[in-house]
Design an enzyme around this catalytic site. Structure first.
Site, PDB file in Angstrom:
ATOM      1  N   ARG B  47       0.940  -1.079   0.081  1.00  0.00           N
ATOM      2  CA  ARG B  47       0.054   0.093   0.188  1.00  0.00           C
ATOM      3  C   ARG B  47       0.912   1.331   0.027  1.00  0.00           C
ATOM      4  O   ARG B  47       2.066   1.320   0.118  1.00  0.00           O
ATOM      5  CB  ARG B  47      -0.969   0.094   1.176  1.00  0.00           C
ATOM      6  CG  ARG B  47      -0.717  -0.721   2.332  1.00  0.00           C
ATOM      7  CD  ARG B  47       0.681  -0.188   3.108  1.00  0.00           C
ATOM      8  NE  ARG B  47       0.302   1.035   3.248  1.00  0.00           N
ATOM      9  CZ  ARG B  47       1.377   1.944   3.859  1.00  0.00           C
ATOM     10  NH1 ARG B  47       2.605   1.464   3.677  1.00  0.00           N
ATOM     11  NH2 ARG B  47       1.379   3.152   4.015  1.00  0.00           N
ATOM     12  N   GLY B  48       0.311   2.442  -0.207  1.00  0.00           N
ATOM     13  CA  GLY B  48       1.152   3.757  -0.264  1.00  0.00           C
ATOM     14  C   GLY B  48       1.069   3.799  -1.630  1.00  0.00           C
ATOM     15  O   GLY B  48       1.543   3.145  -2.473  1.00  0.00           O
ATOM     16  N   ALA B  49       0.824   5.179  -2.135  1.00  0.00           N
ATOM     17  CA  ALA B  49       0.560   5.333  -3.327  1.00  0.00           C
ATOM     18  C   ALA B  49       1.628   5.278  -4.416  1.00  0.00           C
ATOM     19  O   ALA B  49       1.639   4.460  -5.259  1.00  0.00           O
ATOM     20  CB  ALA B  49       0.111   6.932  -3.706  1.00  0.00           C
ATOM     21  N   ARG B  90      -7.584  -0.512  -6.881  1.00  0.00           N
ATOM     22  CA  ARG B  90      -7.616   0.325  -5.847  1.00  0.00           C
ATOM     23  C   ARG B  90      -8.173   1.455  -6.645  1.00  0.00           C
ATOM     24  O   ARG B  90      -7.440   2.093  -7.773  1.00  0.00           O
ATOM     25  CB  ARG B  90      -6.816   0.738  -4.872  1.00  0.00           C
ATOM     26  CG  ARG B  90      -6.644  -0.560  -4.186  1.00  0.00           C
ATOM     27  CD  ARG B  90      -5.812  -0.381  -2.821  1.00  0.00           C
ATOM     28  NE  ARG B  90      -6.339   0.448  -1.877  1.00  0.00           N
ATOM     29  CZ  ARG B  90      -5.818   0.960  -0.816  1.00  0.00           C
ATOM     30  NH1 ARG B  90      -4.556   0.673  -0.633  1.00  0.00           N
ATOM     31  NH2 ARG B  90      -6.716   1.679   0.018  1.00  0.00           N
ATOM     32  N   GLN B 197      -1.751   1.661   9.944  1.00  0.00           N
ATOM     33  CA  GLN B 197      -0.362   1.868   9.352  1.00  0.00           C
ATOM     34  C   GLN B 197       0.548   2.462  10.356  1.00  0.00           C
ATOM     35  O   GLN B 197       1.810   2.333  10.065  1.00  0.00           O
ATOM     36  CB  GLN B 197      -0.814   2.338   7.926  1.00  0.00           C
ATOM     37  CG  GLN B 197      -1.382   1.832   6.954  1.00  0.00           C
ATOM     38  CD  GLN B 197      -2.735   1.903   6.931  1.00  0.00           C
ATOM     39  OE1 GLN B 197      -3.553   2.320   7.702  1.00  0.00           O
ATOM     40  NE2 GLN B 197      -3.484   1.628   6.015  1.00  0.00           N
ATOM     41  N   ASP B 238      -2.654  10.304  -1.801  1.00  0.00           N
ATOM     42  CA  ASP B 238      -3.048   9.294  -2.738  1.00  0.00           C
ATOM     43  C   ASP B 238      -3.293   9.910  -4.149  1.00  0.00           C
ATOM     44  O   ASP B 238      -3.272   9.130  -5.123  1.00  0.00           O
ATOM     45  CB  ASP B 238      -3.949   8.189  -2.251  1.00  0.00           C
ATOM     46  CG  ASP B 238      -3.197   7.660  -0.841  1.00  0.00           C
ATOM     47  OD1 ASP B 238      -3.267   8.163   0.000  1.00  0.00           O
ATOM     48  OD2 ASP B 238      -2.938   6.428  -1.244  1.00  0.00           O
ATOM     49  N   ASN B 248      -5.953  11.715   0.957  1.00  0.00           N
ATOM     50  CA  ASN B 248      -5.067  10.937   1.584  1.00  0.00           C
ATOM     51  C   ASN B 248      -5.740   9.969   2.533  1.00  0.00           C
ATOM     52  O   ASN B 248      -7.181  10.214   2.752  1.00  0.00           O
ATOM     53  CB  ASN B 248      -3.980  11.687   2.240  1.00  0.00           C
ATOM     54  CG  ASN B 248      -2.828  11.043   2.916  1.00  0.00           C
ATOM     55  OD1 ASN B 248      -2.373  10.190   2.152  1.00  0.00           O
ATOM     56  ND2 ASN B 248      -2.382  11.235   3.962  1.00  0.00           N
ATOM     57  N   LYS B 249      -5.067   9.268   3.215  1.00  0.00           N
ATOM     58  CA  LYS B 249      -5.749   8.149   4.436  1.00  0.00           C
ATOM     59  C   LYS B 249      -6.662   9.071   5.139  1.00  0.00           C
ATOM     60  O   LYS B 249      -6.789   9.973   5.732  1.00  0.00           O
ATOM     61  CB  LYS B 249      -4.474   7.781   5.293  1.00  0.00           C
ATOM     62  CG  LYS B 249      -4.879   6.808   6.156  1.00  0.00           C
ATOM     63  CD  LYS B 249      -5.571   5.475   5.887  1.00  0.00           C
ATOM     64  CE  LYS B 249      -4.744   4.749   4.786  1.00  0.00           C
ATOM     65  NZ  LYS B 249      -5.666   4.515   3.433  1.00  0.00           N
TER      66      LYS B 249
END
Lengths: 347, 347
Positions: B47-49, B90, B197, B238, B248-249
């Protein structure tokens, strides 16, 4: 009424629903000693400012009952000692001190002549505090009712229901009153990290009341307000300063900031006993720091590397300027709160 | 460099560190099929853009490698199909589409004559994306360096370190650059519900880097800013719209609101590939909704009553007006971002 009781006095025994085990297990603990009650408060068998007040009251009643004092001065000494033990159990909620002071004052005012008589006054007053709490909550619910529109989408933080009080609830009491008066409401339940009172307790209570609800993480409030639409926020309070600054479960301040940025009304619901008129602002409210493990572990699951250190303040302080109105059993206070709260105090 | 690799290409196999098992277990998964890589992205093995971008690139490389096409048109069809499967994994992170488009464009631009040649261009470009990502991150770190004062207390949300990228990190890359340049910093790590995370990955990375840090719940940022003192916030992204609105998250927007209310600088750190210049504002960014169980369960522990329904948007959108500056590998952009980002784009 739902089929559970948060706290009860039963012939010299204090009975509490162990909230650490909910919703998986419904287990009642019984306490005969003041020190056990203090430990139950500290370890959060019971929580929520009004419920803590009632627990402390019953804890003092246990001390009165078990004291071997043969004269009033000895009883006073035993009670003062017991009150100190209870007062140390949790530092932020002021209802705890309020309940203890009220009982000790009532005993002195009644001018007991015998130890037996004094004992009785203490126990009676503790029971009065518990009985009044339910009535107080119902009145808060009715006072808040006009502020909840039909069809309201509400964000609620932590747990402020029957479980946080002797019965009925503070902020959730307002939701309950709206529901009982036929208003359709939907509650977005902040899970409320770290102890998850929202995920564990508030959802459980709303299920039993038949109120529509959806669980969300605490960080979702900005998203909900900007993309879903929220009509109001309802939260409880653990201690309020005379200017309206409100200490409440960690994360409340962040919710208030999100509400402020979106023009969403932010209501704090509390019994008058939660207001500490001896302090001018929230800066004077001591904030309890709780064990790191509340953040680093859940159940048997370790969430972070074992050596990580965590900082776990149990409460934050929402400055009065972010609060739209304060709902109490005496009425609804609007800014400036110094004035409106002082006015309600005189009633 | 810490002793772990987020994602690697090894002779036609994609190797990923399974981030769902960290920090308790360090296990690498190996993938030979595009569909497996898509599933690894969906289930958040990675995960993570920026890391998702690299994973998608390698996923397409696997498709090129395994295609049985005997002519270029058939290969194009296979690659388009594979790209579609990866694109669906995603919806929010734009780096995914960016990486796929870049590879397909590169292949066409290079005007391959044989299938073998085309295959090679695809694999080369995927590797180039991964290699460049590390260099890009290091440049972001250096560009952000002057914004981090010595002794800075920083709040960081989610994970944006080496694990969220091919290596080094975006927002955590700035922390890392500051640390490598001898600045003393202390990072307050938002645990980042629901998937934690921060608690699981960011603490783990900071431990290995030797950067001082403390884990906190997401709702504590208002408290930290008002009572402890915070100098800046650093977050990743993201997808960013051309006006600077940043997806973002979930919880990032709430952090930005707290920072805004306290006058704390709020920096978004991202590679230029995360900016979607095709959209004007954050309203156009699709927000992924993930399974309810991410909120209602942790490990084997059920957190809420079993029948409770939860709403789990994975991201929120922070409006550009709450962002102090945007740190990219091309430089730092200040408001108004439409202009400053457009200027950096022309470089």
């Amino acid at each position: 009424m739902p089929g559970y009781t948060t706290i009860e006095w039963e012939d010299g025994v204090v009975r509490m629903l162990d909230q650490r085990l909910l919703p998986e297990q419904v287990i009642y603990n019984r306490y005969r000693r003041t020190s056990e009650v203090a430990e139950a408060i500290r370890s959060m068998v019971i929580r929520g400012a009004p419920a803590i007040g009632a627990a402390a009251a019953y804890g003092l009643a246990l001390a009165a009952l078990s004291s071997r004092a043969e004269n009033l001065d000895d009883l006073r000494r035993d009670l003062a000692q017991a009150a100190e033990v209870l007062r140390q159990s949790r530092p932020t909620a002021v209802n705890l001190s309020w309940a203890l002071d009220r009982i000790l004052q009532r005993m002195e005012k009644s001018q007991p002549i015998t130890v037996e008589e004094a004992r009785l006054f203490v126990i009676e007053e503790a029971q009065a505090i518990a009985v009044e709490d339910v009535e107080t909550n119902r009145r808060m619910g009715l006072n808040g009712l006009p502020l909840v529109p039909d069809g309201a989408r509400i964000i609620h933080h932590c747990n402020t229901g029957a479980l946080a009080t002797v019965d009925y609830g503070t902020a959730l009491g307002v939701v309950r009153a709206a529901h009982e008066h036929g208003k359709k409401v939907h509650v977005y339940v902040d899970e409320t990290r770290p102890r998850l009172q929202g995920a564990r307790l508030t959802t459980w209570e709303l299920q039993q009341l038949g109120v529509a609800h959806t669980l969300v993480v605490d960080g979702a409030s900005g998203y909900l307000m900007s993309r879903v639409g929220i009509d109001l926020c309802l939260v409880g309070c653990d201690r309020m300063a005379s200017n309206g600054d409100a200490a409440n479960k960690i994360g409340t301040f962040n919710l208030a900031l999100a509400a402020h940025a979106h023009g969403v009304p932010f209501y704090v619901v509390l019994p008058f006993s939660t207001i500490d008129f001896s302090i001018m602002s929230g800066d004077e409210i001591p904030i309890e720091e709780r064990p790191e493990e509340e953040i680093t572990r859940i159940g048997r699951t370790q969430l972070s590397p074992r050596s990580v250190s965590a900082f776990n303040p149990a409460f934050d302080v929402t400055p009065a300027r972010y609060i739209t109105a304060i709902i109490t059993e005496r009425g609804v206070a609007y800014p400036p709160f110094e004035e409106s709260l002082a006015k309600l105090k005189e009633q």
